[in-house]
Design a protein around this motif. Structure first.
Motif, short mmCIF file in Angstrom:
data_model
loop_
_atom_site.label_atom_id
_atom_site.label_comp_id
_atom_site.label_asym_id
_atom_site.label_seq_id
_atom_site.Cartn_x
_atom_site.Cartn_y
_atom_site.Cartn_z
N ILE A 39 0.74 -11.97 -10.51
CA ILE A 39 1.51 -11.05 -9.69
C ILE A 39 1.43 -11.52 -8.24
N GLY A 40 2.51 -11.37 -7.53
CA GLY A 40 2.54 -11.70 -6.12
C GLY A 40 3.44 -10.74 -5.38
N ILE A 41 3.25 -10.68 -4.09
CA ILE A 41 4.13 -9.86 -3.26
C ILE A 41 4.70 -10.77 -2.19
N THR A 42 6.00 -10.66 -1.97
CA THR A 42 6.67 -11.60 -1.08
C THR A 42 7.91 -10.97 -0.46
N LEU A 43 8.41 -11.64 0.56
CA LEU A 43 9.71 -11.29 1.14
C LEU A 43 10.82 -12.16 0.56
N ILE A 44 10.43 -13.18 -0.22
CA ILE A 44 11.41 -14.07 -0.84
C ILE A 44 11.94 -13.38 -2.08
N ASN A 45 13.23 -13.13 -2.12
CA ASN A 45 13.78 -12.44 -3.28
C ASN A 45 15.01 -13.16 -3.84
N LYS A 46 14.97 -14.49 -3.79
CA LYS A 46 16.03 -15.30 -4.40
C LYS A 46 15.37 -16.46 -5.13
N GLY A 47 15.94 -16.86 -6.26
CA GLY A 47 15.48 -18.04 -6.97
C GLY A 47 14.26 -17.84 -7.84
N PHE A 48 13.72 -16.65 -7.89
CA PHE A 48 12.51 -16.41 -8.65
C PHE A 48 12.75 -16.36 -10.16
N SER A 49 13.93 -15.93 -10.57
CA SER A 49 14.18 -15.73 -12.00
C SER A 49 14.20 -17.06 -12.76
#
Length: 107
Positions: A39-49
């Motif tokens: 689990i991680g928390i980030t501001l990056i919300n593109k390309g993760f899938s």
């Protein structure tokens, strides 16, 4: 890097290249049987899938504000053009992956 697209691709490649190392770390960990996922928390919300992560938005607004405040220095260091619009469009998200999915994809 000045170009945001190239920077994004470079970050994506580094994360993808590090996933087999994360898999090996988990498999060699003394408490490997207790580990259920990452689990991680980030501001990056593109390309993760495409990396195999699922995204969940935290529900607590205060928690999101707190986490975003402490992640902003990293954002400022990695961003070539800082603007209020760019800061607002980045949301705090949890990225999750089960150990089984990690092993299937990166072992």
């Amino acid at each position: 890097m000045k170009n945001e697209l190239l920077k994004g691709r470079a970050i994506y490649k580094r994360v993808k290249d590090s996933m087999p190392l994360l898999t090996a770390f988990i498999l060699n960990h003394p408490e490997e049987t207790k580990i259920k996922g990452v689990i991680g928390i980030t501001l990056i919300n593109k390309g993760f899938s495409t990396l195999g992560f699922e995204c969940i938005l935290p529900k607590n607004k205060l928690y999101c504000w707190f986490k975003k405040t402490f992640q902003l220095p990293i954002y400022f260091l990695s961003c070539s053009k800082i603007s209020a619009v760019n800061i607002k469009k980045h949301r705090t998200v949890y990225l999750l992956m089960s150990k089984e999915n990690l092993m299937k994809k990166y072992k």
